[in-house]
Scaffold this motif. Structure first.
Motif, short mmCIF file in Angstrom:
data_model
loop_
_atom_site.label_atom_id
_atom_site.label_comp_id
_atom_site.label_asym_id
_atom_site.label_seq_id
_atom_site.Cartn_x
_atom_site.Cartn_y
_atom_site.Cartn_z
N SER A 1 3.38 -10.67 5.01
CA SER A 1 3.79 -9.87 6.17
C SER A 1 2.67 -8.88 6.46
N PRO A 2 1.94 -9.06 7.57
CA PRO A 2 0.83 -8.15 7.87
C PRO A 2 1.31 -6.70 7.92
N PRO A 3 0.45 -5.76 7.53
CA PRO A 3 -0.94 -5.97 7.09
C PRO A 3 -1.04 -6.49 5.65
N VAL A 4 -2.06 -7.34 5.45
CA VAL A 4 -2.33 -7.91 4.13
C VAL A 4 -3.48 -7.11 3.51
N LEU A 5 -3.22 -6.52 2.33
CA LEU A 5 -4.23 -5.67 1.68
C LEU A 5 -4.92 -6.46 0.55
N LEU A 6 -6.24 -6.25 0.48
CA LEU A 6 -7.09 -6.95 -0.51
C LEU A 6 -7.49 -5.97 -1.61
N LEU A 7 -7.15 -6.32 -2.85
CA LEU A 7 -7.52 -5.48 -4.00
C LEU A 7 -8.95 -5.82 -4.45
N HIS B 1 -8.12 1.82 -8.68
CA HIS B 1 -8.16 3.25 -8.39
C HIS B 1 -8.04 3.47 -6.87
N LEU B 2 -7.18 4.38 -6.51
CA LEU B 2 -6.92 4.63 -5.08
C LEU B 2 -7.97 5.52 -4.44
N ARG B 3 -8.62 6.38 -5.17
CA ARG B 3 -9.78 7.18 -4.71
C ARG B 3 -9.43 8.10 -3.52
N GLY B 4 -8.31 8.78 -3.62
CA GLY B 4 -8.02 9.87 -2.68
C GLY B 4 -7.41 9.48 -1.35
N ARG B 5 -7.22 8.21 -1.04
CA ARG B 5 -6.67 7.81 0.25
C ARG B 5 -5.40 6.99 0.10
N GLY B 6 -4.94 6.79 -1.11
CA GLY B 6 -3.77 5.97 -1.32
C GLY B 6 -4.05 4.52 -0.97
N ILE B 7 -3.00 3.76 -0.72
CA ILE B 7 -3.21 2.34 -0.41
C ILE B 7 -3.76 2.14 1.00
N THR B 8 -3.73 3.20 1.82
CA THR B 8 -4.35 3.07 3.17
C THR B 8 -5.85 2.92 3.07
N GLY B 9 -6.42 3.28 1.95
CA GLY B 9 -7.85 3.12 1.77
C GLY B 9 -8.25 1.73 1.35
N LEU B 10 -7.28 0.88 0.99
CA LEU B 10 -7.59 -0.50 0.61
C LEU B 10 -7.91 -1.31 1.86
N PRO B 11 -8.86 -2.24 1.79
CA PRO B 11 -9.24 -3.03 2.98
C PRO B 11 -8.17 -4.05 3.35
N ARG B 12 -8.08 -4.34 4.63
CA ARG B 12 -7.16 -5.38 5.12
C ARG B 12 -7.89 -6.72 5.11
N ASN B 13 -7.19 -7.75 4.73
CA ASN B 13 -7.76 -9.10 4.73
C ASN B 13 -7.44 -9.74 6.08
N THR B 14 -8.30 -9.46 7.06
CA THR B 14 -8.07 -9.97 8.41
C THR B 14 -8.19 -11.48 8.48
N LEU B 15 -9.02 -12.07 7.61
CA LEU B 15 -9.16 -13.53 7.60
C LEU B 15 -7.83 -14.19 7.23
N VAL B 16 -7.19 -13.67 6.18
CA VAL B 16 -5.89 -14.22 5.78
C VAL B 16 -4.85 -14.01 6.89
N GLU B 17 -4.89 -12.84 7.54
CA GLU B 17 -3.93 -12.57 8.62
C GLU B 17 -4.13 -13.55 9.77
N CYS B 18 -5.40 -13.85 10.13
CA CYS B 18 -5.69 -14.79 11.22
C CYS B 18 -5.22 -16.19 10.85
N ILE B 19 -5.55 -16.63 9.60
CA ILE B 19 -5.11 -17.96 9.15
C ILE B 19 -3.58 -18.02 9.13
N LEU B 20 -2.95 -16.92 8.69
CA LEU B 20 -1.49 -16.87 8.62
C LEU B 20 -0.87 -17.04 10.01
N GLU B 21 -1.47 -16.38 11.02
CA GLU B 21 -0.95 -16.48 12.38
C GLU B 21 -1.03 -17.91 12.89
N LYS B 22 -2.18 -18.56 12.66
CA LYS B 22 -2.33 -19.95 13.11
C LYS B 22 -1.41 -20.88 12.33
#
Length: 357
Positions: A18-24, A61-82
């Motif tokens: 379920s977007p957004p998909v976060l990449l660890l 480690h979250l490094r001061g921004r919480g999970i909002t600082g983790l990058p989104r995997n836009t490639l997975v989101e695009c493949i998921l939509e298709k």
């Protein structure tokens, strides 16, 4: 498709991401809502906190921004939509295919029973309930009915165009009707108010005239009432003179004065008999309705119309009589009716006054 669906599924909820998909940092992907639950489960509530990846247990480690600082995997989101789009198309195709399969025999329905106008399979025709029915190939019937539907579609489009134009015309007529009705109402109010003002002016004029007439006749009647007391006084003076005069000379002098008063009393009686003290209801009524055909305003259904009106009318006051007539009644008949009513009313009042001790 199953392998791709598994690759695009979250390892926590086991459903499609379920977007957004976060990449660890360990390259594992998770739904953001699932990561929120993981942080709660691992008691990580600080923006500088840390938690373990549910897959490899590596510390993140979250490094001061919480999970909002983790990058989104836009490639997975695009493949998921298709993938979801193709999955929906596949589902539609499967449903379309199933809709052409005979539920009873599991065969493709390639015939149309003309008797019942129902798609059937070959087994339904050879061995089933439609053995004795007339049939035709679905492809042929489909082509013929599709062609006919196209023609009907063109005709219906023309009808819809005509209906739209007719609707616009009706809307214009309704607007004109509304405006005209408003104008007519304004006219009725304006002209009716002017007519009422004229009637009210005539009523005020007649009431003023009636007041003066009443005052003049009342003054005359008061004079007559005063004059009626003169005979009693003269009678007393004459009787006293006859009984108590002292000598002939005084008697003659007093008689001379009394004679003058007696002559005035006789003259007053003659004036009283010749004077008309009545006020004519009929004459005032004629002056009130002069130039008006009252039967144009009062008909057999006038009371019903007034009763159904939302505007209160003084005609419903208890002291106002209700006069109803058919359309054939003349103006003279109405006048006679009104005069008879008030004459009867006056007679009743006189009878009541006579009964009062």
């Amino acid at each position: 498709m199953e392998a791709l669906a598994q690759a695009l599924s979250c390892p926590v909820c086991l459903d499609l991401f379920s977007p957004p998909v976060l990449l660890l940092p360990c390259t594992h992907n998770f739904c953001k809502k699932c990561l929120d639950e993981i942080l709660i489960h691992q008691n990580c509530s600080h923006v500088n906190g840390q938690f373990n990846c549910p897959m490899c247990r590596k510390i993140v480690h979250l490094r001061g921004r919480g999970i909002t600082g983790l990058p989104r995997n836009t490639l997975v989101e695009c493949i998921l939509e298709k993938f979801k789009y193709e999955l929906e198309n596949l589902h539609v195709k499967e449903q379309n295919h199933l809709s052409q399969i005979c539920k009873e025999h599991g065969e493709m329905m390639n015939l149309l029973c003309l008797t019942e106008d129902k798609p059937i399979c070959a087994i339904c025709k050879l061995f089933g309930d439609h053995e004795s029915h007339s049939v035709a190939k679905i492809s042929e019937v489909y082509a013929e009915r599709k062609s006919r539907l196209v023609k009907d579609l063109d005709w219906m489009f023309q009808q819809s165009q005509c209906a739209e134009q007719a609707k616009k015309d009706l809307e214009e007529k309704m607007n004109v009707l509304t405006c005209t009705t408003a104008d007519v109402k304004l006219m009725i109010d304006a002209v009716g108010a002017s007519l009422l003002k004229g009637i009210q002016w005539r009523m005020a004029e007649l009431k003023t005239k009636l007041g003066k007439d009443y005052a003049a006749k009342l003054e005359k009647l008061q004079l007559v009432a005063n004059a009626l007391q003169v005979p009693s006084h003269l009678h007393y003076q004459m009787k006293t003179l006859l009984e108590k005069h002292s000598n002939p000379v005084c008697f003659l002098q007093e008689v001379k004065l009394l004679r003058s008063k007696i002559e005035k009393c006789i003259e007053g009686n003659s004036l009283q008999q010749d004077t008309n003290y009545d006020i004519s209801v009929g004459q005032y009524f004629k002056d009130l309705i002069r130039g008006i055909h009252v039967t144009n305003y009062i008909s057999s259904n006038s009371e019903d119309i007034l009763a159904s009106s939302n505007e209160p009318s003084e005609i419903f006051r208890p002291d106002c009589p209700a006069f109803s007539f058919s359309d054939e009644v003349s103006n003279e008949a109405f006048c006679q009716k009104v005069l008879e009513f008030f004459q009867k009313s006056n007679k009743v009042k006189e009878d009541i006054m006579q009964k009062v001790p």
